[in-house]
Write a protein that holds these residues in place. Structure first.
Motif, mmCIF file in Angstrom:
data_model
loop_
_atom_site.group_PDB
_atom_site.id
_atom_site.type_symbol
_atom_site.label_atom_id
_atom_site.label_comp_id
_atom_site.label_asym_id
_atom_site.label_seq_id
_atom_site.Cartn_x
_atom_site.Cartn_y
_atom_site.Cartn_z
ATOM 1 N N ILE A 260 33.878 61.148 39.167
ATOM 2 C CA ILE A 260 33.883 59.827 38.472
ATOM 3 C C ILE A 260 34.143 58.539 39.536
ATOM 4 N N GLU A 261 35.194 58.976 40.283
ATOM 5 C CA GLU A 261 35.677 57.888 41.275
ATOM 6 C C GLU A 261 34.490 57.737 42.277
ATOM 7 N N ARG A 262 33.792 58.511 42.411
ATOM 8 C CA ARG A 262 32.528 58.418 43.653
ATOM 9 C C ARG A 262 31.355 57.891 43.055
ATOM 10 N N GLY A 263 31.461 57.512 41.536
ATOM 11 C CA GLY A 263 30.232 56.858 40.840
ATOM 12 C C GLY A 263 29.275 57.668 40.381
ATOM 13 N N TYR A 264 29.758 58.863 39.999
ATOM 14 C CA TYR A 264 28.830 59.891 39.232
ATOM 15 C C TYR A 264 28.566 60.037 37.821
ATOM 16 N N ASP A 265 27.696 60.050 37.190
ATOM 17 C CA ASP A 265 27.698 60.378 35.859
ATOM 18 C C ASP A 265 27.741 61.742 35.505
ATOM 19 N N LEU A 266 28.449 62.341 34.815
ATOM 20 C CA LEU A 266 28.461 63.644 34.519
ATOM 21 C C LEU A 266 28.679 64.064 32.997
ATOM 22 N N TYR A 267 28.702 65.261 32.767
ATOM 23 C CA TYR A 267 28.801 65.837 31.384
ATOM 24 C C TYR A 267 29.451 67.225 31.622
ATOM 25 N N LYS A 268 30.755 67.311 30.710
ATOM 26 C CA LYS A 268 31.600 68.391 30.830
ATOM 27 C C LYS A 268 31.364 69.444 29.648
ATOM 28 N N PHE A 269 31.069 70.690 30.025
ATOM 29 C CA PHE A 269 30.848 71.813 29.188
ATOM 30 C C PHE A 269 31.722 72.703 29.277
ATOM 31 N N ILE A 270 32.744 72.702 28.248
ATOM 32 C CA ILE A 270 33.751 73.735 28.239
ATOM 33 C C ILE A 270 33.518 74.980 27.569
ATOM 34 N N GLY A 271 33.039 74.952 26.204
ATOM 35 C CA GLY A 271 32.725 76.001 25.660
ATOM 36 C C GLY A 271 31.793 75.428 24.409
ATOM 37 N N GLY A 272 30.448 76.196 24.361
ATOM 38 C CA GLY A 272 29.594 75.568 23.521
ATOM 39 C C GLY A 272 28.650 74.471 23.941
ATOM 40 N N LEU A 273 27.644 74.169 23.563
ATOM 41 C CA LEU A 273 26.751 73.202 24.070
ATOM 42 C C LEU A 273 26.496 72.324 22.988
ATOM 43 N N LYS A 274 27.463 71.285 22.644
ATOM 44 C CA LYS A 274 27.081 70.150 21.652
ATOM 45 C C LYS A 274 26.003 69.065 22.351
ATOM 46 N N ASN A 275 25.293 68.641 21.636
ATOM 47 C CA ASN A 275 24.046 67.805 22.034
ATOM 48 C C ASN A 275 23.283 68.270 23.134
ATOM 49 N N ARG A 276 22.913 69.574 22.910
ATOM 50 C CA ARG A 276 22.351 70.328 24.050
ATOM 51 C C ARG A 276 21.152 69.674 24.423
ATOM 52 N N GLU A 277 20.086 69.319 23.675
ATOM 53 C CA GLU A 277 18.954 68.870 24.183
ATOM 54 C C GLU A 277 18.946 67.568 24.671
ATOM 55 N N GLU A 278 19.733 66.589 24.230
ATOM 56 C CA GLU A 278 20.121 65.345 24.858
ATOM 57 C C GLU A 278 20.593 65.322 26.081
ATOM 58 N N VAL A 279 21.644 66.077 26.252
ATOM 59 C CA VAL A 279 22.492 66.509 27.566
ATOM 60 C C VAL A 279 21.467 66.855 28.687
#
Length: 417
Positions: A260-279
């Motif tokens: 994030i400090e380098r300006g990236y947009d990201l998503y964190k998957f830990i367990g399961g895939l909430k909002n799968r299609e959107e992400v």
């Protein structure tokens, strides 16, 4: 569930009379019961479910009442999961036509489960009913070629001292002749592996790799998977749902903050895939450049546009690293011609490389390193840049430790033949 939705998407291309999809379907049981009662009314149908639902009492009751039906075929995808104790108890022996699919059919650490799967499908390692090698898949353009970059990581001084202290305690449980530990060593091994998993310099190396890739591209990178270390070492997590621990959250946030400090947009998957299609749709459209994954995005998830994979999580389990590589080698013509994989290898803390064989503690570390670089050999033998890998610092260290990387690579070539 993610994999089930992908199966549904593919199956809908065909003209089945009926597809019963149990995922996110509150009426699945009534539909299931009605279908089984009227089974002879259908020319062809599909029941598509997860292993969790398959193992439920309601689903199993229906299977038992079905009796023997020679027209029904059981297809188990990611079939290594059938080797779990719960699934083994529920295998339907009244279904005689059986197909099991997996890139990693053998269950590491579970010889009993592996044997039971082979017996049930009457298909035995290494001569399975049908084998489709990675080499053949790349040649057939079913998978894309890739470059592989193993990178050594050293431990910080305090991590090294903790590691050595645990290693000294482990000596009383180590058999130098067999190269194995007794079961009493498991807790200590887990503590030591956690040091490897969470080595701080992995985060420093990640930033260095990102900068290198940005320099090559001349811009920020995108279409990138980063597999971060587990907060708590576990041999393999494979459940329909997983509740992240506070430690998991802390570790993945440490990696996310750097990006994030380098300006990236990201998503964190830990367990399961909430909002799968959107992400995943946002990832395809570059609204998200990076997906950070912990304990998921291993099996089945189909994101063909992914071009870069960075493995910060050390694992000697073939199921995990082969499945993760599979996420990266999906084809996406004409935009994606090749995948790029970076792999962090933690170097063993051996102080005297000129006299390693004289010290039992050092020998133990060599055995550990040998296990780690089996992954390197498995990745290197089909990489486009294999000659460059042969001159890497990982190969140089392996040579100093007496680990024959060329033999390990040859074993992978023969296995894939």
């Amino acid at each position: 569930k993610t994999l089930a939705y992908q199966w549904l998407e593919d199956l809908e291309k065909f003209n089945f009379t009926k597809i019963l999809f149990t995922v996110d379907n509150s009426n699945w049981y009534s539909e299931y019961s009605r279908l089984l009662r009227r089974i002879n009314n259908y020319n062809h149908f599909i029941i598509l479910t997860t292993y969790a639902t398959f193992n439920s009492e309601r689903f199993q009751t229906g299977l038992r009442e079905l009796g023997v039906n020679e027209n029904i075929i059981l297809v188990g995808d990611e079939v290594h999961n059938i080797g779990s104790p719960v699934s083994l108890r529920n295998l339907p022996h009244n279904i005689n036509k059986r197909i099991g699919l997996s890139a990693t059919p053998e269950r590491v650490y579970d010889e009993t489960g592996s044997s039971e799967i082979e017996q049930y499908f009457h298909s035995f390692s290494p001569k399975y009913t049908l084998r489709y090698s990675m080499k053949k898949a790349i040649e057939d353009e079913k998978l894309c070629p890739y470059d592989y970059h193993p990178r050594l990581v050293m431990l910080d001084d305090d991590e090294l001292e903790d590691y050595k202290e645990i290693s000294r305690k482990l000596m009383s449980y180590f058999d130098a002749l067999t190269g194995r530990f007794s079961e009493e060593a498991n807790n200590l091994l887990m503590l030591r592996k956690r040091i490897i998993h969470k080595a701080r310099r992995k985060r420093t190396l990640l930033v260095k790799i990102i900068k290198e890739l940005e320099q090559i591209k001349g811009d920020k990178i995108d279409f990138t998977f980063i597999y971060v270390p587990e907060g708590k070492d576990q041999r393999y997590i494979n459940e329909d749902s997983y509740t992240a621990t506070e430690e998991d959250e802390k570790v993945i946030n440490q990696y996310a903050d750097l990006l994030i400090e380098r300006g990236y947009d990201l998503y964190k998957f830990i367990g399961g895939l909430k909002n799968r299609e959107e992400v995943l749709e946002n990832f395809k459209r570059k609204k998200l450049q990076i997906l950070l994954a912990m304990k998921c995005l291993d099996e089945g998830v189909n994101v063909p546009r992914t071009e870069i994979g960075i493995f910060c999580s050390s694992t000697g389990n073939p199921r995990q690293f082969i499945q993760r590589r599979g996420r990266l080698l999906r084809t996406h013509f004409p935009e994606k011609l090749k995948a790029i994989i970076y792999d962090m290898i933690v170097a063993p803390p051996i102080s005297n490389l000129n006299n390693v064989n004289a010290d039992s503690l050092s020998q133990m570390e060599i055995n550990l390193f040998s296990s780690e670089v089996k992954r390197v050999a498995n990745f290197a033998y089909m990489a486009d840049n294999k000659e460059k890998i042969h001159s890497s610092d990982v190969f140089d260290l392996a040579n100093k430790l007496g680990v024959n990387m060329y033999q390990l690579i040859e074993e992978n070539i023969l296995s894939d033949g």
